[in-house]
Write a protein that holds these residues in place. Structure first.
Motif, PDB file in Angstrom:
ATOM      1  N   SER A   1      54.842 -24.635  -9.525  1.00 41.34           N
ATOM      2  CA  SER A   1      54.397 -23.937  -8.864  1.00 41.34           C
ATOM      3  C   SER A   1      54.764 -22.507 -10.150  1.00 41.34           C
ATOM      4  O   SER A   1      54.632 -21.459 -10.865  1.00 41.34           O
ATOM      5  CB  SER A   1      54.740 -23.477  -7.868  1.00 41.34           C
ATOM      6  OG  SER A   1      56.204 -23.777  -7.311  1.00 41.34           O
ATOM      7  N   ALA A   2      56.645 -23.664 -10.490  1.00 39.24           N
ATOM      8  CA  ALA A   2      57.062 -22.268 -11.226  1.00 39.24           C
ATOM      9  C   ALA A   2      56.536 -22.366 -12.506  1.00 39.24           C
ATOM     10  O   ALA A   2      55.865 -20.727 -13.191  1.00 39.24           O
ATOM     11  CB  ALA A   2      58.606 -22.721 -11.178  1.00 39.24           C
ATOM     12  N   LYS A   3      55.871 -22.856 -13.012  1.00 39.59           N
ATOM     13  CA  LYS A   3      54.792 -23.237 -14.386  1.00 39.59           C
ATOM     14  C   LYS A   3      54.117 -22.078 -14.122  1.00 39.59           C
ATOM     15  O   LYS A   3      53.274 -21.097 -14.651  1.00 39.59           O
ATOM     16  CB  LYS A   3      54.861 -24.343 -15.581  1.00 39.59           C
ATOM     17  CG  LYS A   3      55.433 -25.307 -15.699  1.00 39.59           C
ATOM     18  CD  LYS A   3      54.655 -26.492 -16.695  1.00 39.59           C
ATOM     19  CE  LYS A   3      55.797 -27.265 -16.990  1.00 39.59           C
ATOM     20  NZ  LYS A   3      55.697 -28.943 -16.031  1.00 39.59           N
ATOM     21  N   PHE A   4      53.375 -22.159 -13.204  1.00 34.92           N
ATOM     22  CA  PHE A   4      51.820 -21.714 -13.033  1.00 34.92           C
ATOM     23  C   PHE A   4      52.341 -19.912 -13.172  1.00 34.92           C
ATOM     24  O   PHE A   4      51.592 -19.256 -12.985  1.00 34.92           O
ATOM     25  CB  PHE A   4      51.348 -22.197 -11.282  1.00 34.92           C
ATOM     26  CG  PHE A   4      50.426 -20.984 -10.681  1.00 34.92           C
ATOM     27  CD1 PHE A   4      49.438 -21.723 -11.620  1.00 34.92           C
ATOM     28  CD2 PHE A   4      50.067 -20.153  -9.956  1.00 34.92           C
ATOM     29  CE1 PHE A   4      48.421 -20.614 -11.294  1.00 34.92           C
ATOM     30  CE2 PHE A   4      48.741 -20.418  -9.420  1.00 34.92           C
ATOM     31  CZ  PHE A   4      47.609 -20.566 -10.324  1.00 34.92           C
ATOM     32  N   GLY A   5      53.101 -19.916 -11.994  1.00 31.91           N
ATOM     33  CA  GLY A   5      54.086 -18.334 -12.034  1.00 31.91           C
ATOM     34  C   GLY A   5      54.135 -17.917 -13.542  1.00 31.91           C
ATOM     35  O   GLY A   5      53.924 -16.483 -13.395  1.00 31.91           O
ATOM     36  N   ALA A   6      54.949 -18.440 -14.115  1.00 31.44           N
ATOM     37  CA  ALA A   6      54.883 -17.804 -15.409  1.00 31.44           C
ATOM     38  C   ALA A   6      53.860 -17.813 -16.252  1.00 31.44           C
ATOM     39  O   ALA A   6      53.716 -16.942 -16.694  1.00 31.44           O
ATOM     40  CB  ALA A   6      55.699 -19.354 -16.235  1.00 31.44           C
TER      41      ALA A   6
ATOM     42  N   ARG B   1      54.952  -6.874 -10.392  1.00 32.27           N
ATOM     43  CA  ARG B   1      55.818  -7.137 -10.932  1.00 32.27           C
ATOM     44  C   ARG B   1      56.599  -7.625 -10.507  1.00 32.27           C
ATOM     45  O   ARG B   1      57.218  -8.913 -10.392  1.00 32.27           O
ATOM     46  CB  ARG B   1      55.731  -5.936 -12.348  1.00 32.27           C
ATOM     47  CG  ARG B   1      57.405  -6.380 -13.061  1.00 32.27           C
ATOM     48  CD  ARG B   1      57.169  -7.529 -14.475  1.00 32.27           C
ATOM     49  NE  ARG B   1      56.453  -7.651 -14.530  1.00 32.27           N
ATOM     50  CZ  ARG B   1      56.239  -8.706 -16.056  1.00 32.27           C
ATOM     51  NH1 ARG B   1      56.841  -8.702 -16.539  1.00 32.27           N
ATOM     52  NH2 ARG B   1      55.097  -8.433 -17.468  1.00 32.27           N
ATOM     53  N   LYS B   2      57.522  -6.486  -9.930  1.00 32.19           N
ATOM     54  CA  LYS B   2      58.579  -6.578  -8.661  1.00 32.19           C
ATOM     55  C   LYS B   2      57.931  -7.971  -8.084  1.00 32.19           C
ATOM     56  O   LYS B   2      58.966  -8.833  -7.890  1.00 32.19           O
ATOM     57  CB  LYS B   2      58.265  -5.245  -7.788  1.00 32.19           C
ATOM     58  CG  LYS B   2      59.950  -4.490  -8.384  1.00 32.19           C
ATOM     59  CD  LYS B   2      60.286  -3.440  -7.472  1.00 32.19           C
ATOM     60  CE  LYS B   2      61.316  -3.192  -8.018  1.00 32.19           C
ATOM     61  NZ  LYS B   2      61.533  -1.570  -6.728  1.00 32.19           N
ATOM     62  N   THR B   3      56.711  -8.224  -7.636  1.00 31.12           N
ATOM     63  CA  THR B   3      56.590  -9.419  -6.460  1.00 31.12           C
ATOM     64  C   THR B   3      57.210 -10.526  -7.123  1.00 31.12           C
ATOM     65  O   THR B   3      57.392 -11.530  -6.987  1.00 31.12           O
ATOM     66  CB  THR B   3      55.315  -9.529  -5.485  1.00 31.12           C
ATOM     67  OG1 THR B   3      55.163  -7.754  -5.695  1.00 31.12           O
ATOM     68  CG2 THR B   3      54.676  -9.859  -5.047  1.00 31.12           C
ATOM     69  N   GLN B   4      56.587 -10.570  -8.637  1.00 31.38           N
ATOM     70  CA  GLN B   4      56.126 -11.874  -9.113  1.00 31.38           C
ATOM     71  C   GLN B   4      58.041 -12.134  -9.373  1.00 31.38           C
ATOM     72  O   GLN B   4      58.123 -13.449  -9.766  1.00 31.38           O
ATOM     73  CB  GLN B   4      55.760 -11.514 -11.031  1.00 31.38           C
ATOM     74  CG  GLN B   4      54.392 -10.985 -10.899  1.00 31.38           C
ATOM     75  CD  GLN B   4      53.580 -12.588  -9.892  1.00 31.38           C
ATOM     76  OE1 GLN B   4      53.909 -13.389 -10.594  1.00 31.38           O
ATOM     77  NE2 GLN B   4      52.823 -12.366  -9.528  1.00 31.38           N
ATOM     78  N   ASP B   5      58.763 -11.305 -10.009  1.00 27.88           N
ATOM     79  CA  ASP B   5      59.885 -11.362  -9.775  1.00 27.88           C
ATOM     80  C   ASP B   5      60.891 -12.163  -9.277  1.00 27.88           C
ATOM     81  O   ASP B   5      61.541 -13.088  -8.668  1.00 27.88           O
ATOM     82  CB  ASP B   5      60.817 -10.334 -11.111  1.00 27.88           C
ATOM     83  CG  ASP B   5      60.643 -10.104 -12.405  1.00 27.88           C
ATOM     84  OD1 ASP B   5      59.619 -10.469 -12.517  1.00 27.88           O
ATOM     85  OD2 ASP B   5      61.187  -8.717 -12.422  1.00 27.88           O
ATOM     86  N   ARG B   6      60.726 -11.030  -7.821  1.00 25.88           N
ATOM     87  CA  ARG B   6      60.957 -11.514  -6.577  1.00 25.88           C
ATOM     88  C   ARG B   6      60.633 -13.330  -5.748  1.00 25.88           C
ATOM     89  O   ARG B   6      61.366 -14.434  -5.431  1.00 25.88           O
ATOM     90  CB  ARG B   6      60.878 -10.858  -5.263  1.00 25.88           C
ATOM     91  CG  ARG B   6      62.130 -10.446  -5.072  1.00 25.88           C
ATOM     92  CD  ARG B   6      61.830  -9.203  -3.699  1.00 25.88           C
ATOM     93  NE  ARG B   6      60.634  -9.562  -2.621  1.00 25.88           N
ATOM     94  CZ  ARG B   6      60.498  -9.682  -1.735  1.00 25.88           C
ATOM     95  NH1 ARG B   6      59.784  -8.313  -1.770  1.00 25.88           N
ATOM     96  NH2 ARG B   6      59.278  -9.926  -1.042  1.00 25.88           N
ATOM     97  N   ARG B   7      59.056 -13.680  -6.591  1.00 28.46           N
ATOM     98  CA  ARG B   7      58.847 -14.559  -6.379  1.00 28.46           C
ATOM     99  C   ARG B   7      59.773 -15.818  -7.821  1.00 28.46           C
ATOM    100  O   ARG B   7      59.715 -17.119  -7.049  1.00 28.46           O
ATOM    101  CB  ARG B   7      57.401 -15.016  -6.709  1.00 28.46           C
ATOM    102  CG  ARG B   7      56.719 -16.278  -6.079  1.00 28.46           C
ATOM    103  CD  ARG B   7      54.901 -16.666  -6.249  1.00 28.46           C
ATOM    104  NE  ARG B   7      54.438 -15.317  -5.159  1.00 28.46           N
ATOM    105  CZ  ARG B   7      53.447 -14.374  -5.786  1.00 28.46           C
ATOM    106  NH1 ARG B   7      53.125 -14.726  -6.845  1.00 28.46           N
ATOM    107  NH2 ARG B   7      52.844 -13.651  -4.948  1.00 28.46           N
ATOM    108  N   ALA B   8      59.856 -15.336  -8.680  1.00 30.71           N
ATOM    109  CA  ALA B   8      60.322 -16.532  -9.582  1.00 30.71           C
ATOM    110  C   ALA B   8      61.982 -16.981  -9.145  1.00 30.71           C
ATOM    111  O   ALA B   8      62.406 -18.051  -9.224  1.00 30.71           O
ATOM    112  CB  ALA B   8      60.300 -15.829 -11.301  1.00 30.71           C
ATOM    113  N   LYS B   9      62.313 -15.609  -8.756  1.00 34.42           N
ATOM    114  CA  LYS B   9      64.161 -15.544  -7.955  1.00 34.42           C
ATOM    115  C   LYS B   9      63.847 -16.780  -6.800  1.00 34.42           C
ATOM    116  O   LYS B   9      64.832 -17.723  -6.804  1.00 34.42           O
ATOM    117  CB  LYS B   9      64.783 -13.980  -8.014  1.00 34.42           C
ATOM    118  CG  LYS B   9      66.039 -14.811  -7.527  1.00 34.42           C
ATOM    119  CD  LYS B   9      66.363 -12.954  -7.770  1.00 34.42           C
ATOM    120  CE  LYS B   9      67.658 -13.055  -7.096  1.00 34.42           C
ATOM    121  NZ  LYS B   9      68.594 -12.284  -5.959  1.00 34.42           N
TER     122      LYS B   9
END
Ligand SMILES: Nc1ncnc2c1ncn2[C@@H]1O[C@H](COP(=O)(O)OP(=O)(O)OP(=O)(O)O)[C@@H](O)[C@H]1O
Ligand SMILES: [Mg+2]
Length: 340
Positions: free
Chosen positions: A178-183, A209-217
């Motif tokens: 899912s990290a790869k998928f997120g990237a 974009r913010k949501t994506q960053d939060r999810r990555a974190k």
């Protein structure tokens, strides 16, 4: 227990000992007597009960709880509290999940955790976390003796690192995916954003974009938590499976079922790559205590014979049936003298 006997040698050489066996056979007595002997010989020792129905406190005639207490010079006792451990474990999980999960899933988080409290394996997992903490926190020359719950539970407990590791690895793989998928998603979004800028259709896209960053974190925090846990279980397993560092001692009565169960437990432990290095046949009937006990003695001989032929390489120690209960330091001192 005489110097140089099987058990004192074993305890002297190992970092961690597990004492297992059926209910009421004398596990706590053996664990405490060995611990006392080692402490008196000058080695700091911690005796830890993992059995929810603790009787360390009863045997030592003083309260023992979830924090180590001094039982004798150089000897400490600890009773792991499974309910408290599970509670703390679930609270920690809840704090992490509340911080990491989106608002609309908060209700679900609570529901899942309440169900998890009574799910099979939750208590064992919580106890195992504490066992790994205790082993990881061991001071360099300390001996840790685990007085475990009756056999079935113990072998499950020991098989758990294996199961936990497979489970954690599965989660990590999913997490990696899912990290790869997120990237990949973020990459696509970046492309979209640039094209939108070029054609002048850009709106306020800061939100996604913010949501994506939060999810990555969040993803990397979850991964870090799982990694730490896996590392803890892996190091516990390394200790448990090293025959120079850890041994298992099975305590039993010389009766039909206990003997069969001991043979079975030894196989289970061997499959989990733990080594059983001694058997204690406790409460042996005397040959010279009247007809009844003499007859019992003979019956027991047959079962000990069966045990020895099934497990010929494991040393067997016999402890006589004593007239009184084994309680207090005095009781343990005389019990220890019989551990040859
Ligand atoms: N050799 C012995 N002779 C007489 N009594 C004994 C002997 N060994 C243990 N006992 C007594 O048997 C009882 C059970 O012993 P102990 O508490 O050590 O067993 P346990 O395996 O830890 O039990 P549990 O599974 O309930 O934790 C105690 O009352 C103890 O005093
Ligand atoms: Mg006990």
């Amino acid at each position: 227990m005489p110097e140089g006997s099987v058990l004192s040698r074993l305890a002297g050489e190992r970092e961690v000992l597990f004492i297992g066996g059926k209910g009421g056979v004398g596990k706590t007595a053996v664990a405490s007597a060995l611990a006392l002997q080692q402490a008196r010989a000058g080695r700091p020792t911690l005796v830890v009960s993992t059995d929810p129905a603790h009787n360390l406190g009863h045997l030592w005639q003083r309260p023992v709880g979830d924090e180590p207490v001094e039982l004798a010079p150089l000897l400490r006792g600890l009773e792991l509290d499974p309910a408290k451990t599970t509670d703390e474990h679930l609270k920690a999980v809840r704090r992490t999940m509340e911080r990491l999960m989106p608002d609309h899933l908060q209700g679900e988080v609570g529901k899942h955790l309440e169900l998890a409290r009574d799910a099979p394996g939750t208590h064992e997992a919580a106890i195992l976390e504490r066992v790994s903490e205790v082993v990881a926190g061991r001071s360099p020359d300390e001996l840790i003796i685990f007085d475990t719950a009756p056999s079935g539970h113990t072998s499950r407990l020991l098989a758990l690192p294996e199961m936990m590791q497979a489970w954690t690895e599965g989660l990590l793989r999913r997490q990696d995916r899912s990290a790869k998928f997120g990237a990949a998603l973020r990459g696509l979004e970046g492309e979209d954003q640039r094209s939108a800028d070029i054609v002048g259709t850009s709106r306020t896209s800061v939100g996604p974009r913010k949501t994506q960053d939060r999810r990555a974190k969040r993803d990397s925090e979850i991964k870090a938590i799982l990694d730490r846990r896996q590392e803890r279980f892996r190091s516990l397993r390394t200790v448990l499976q090293d025959p120079k560092r850890a041994s298992f001692v099975i305590v039993l009565a010389a009766e039909r079922l206990p003997v069969l169960e001991t043979i079975e437990l030894e196989q289970q432990l061997r499959r989990a790559r733990m080594s059983v290095d001694a058997l204690v046949v406790n409460k042996r009937s005397p040959r010279d205590g009247g007809d009844l006990l003499a007859a019992r003695h003979l019956v027991e001989e047959g079962y000990i014979e069966q045990l020895r032929s099934a497990l010929p390489t494991v040393p067997t120690v016999e402890v006589p049936l004593l007239p009184g209960e084994v309680v207090g330091e005095e009781g343990l001192t005389s019990f220890a003298q019989h551990l040859h």
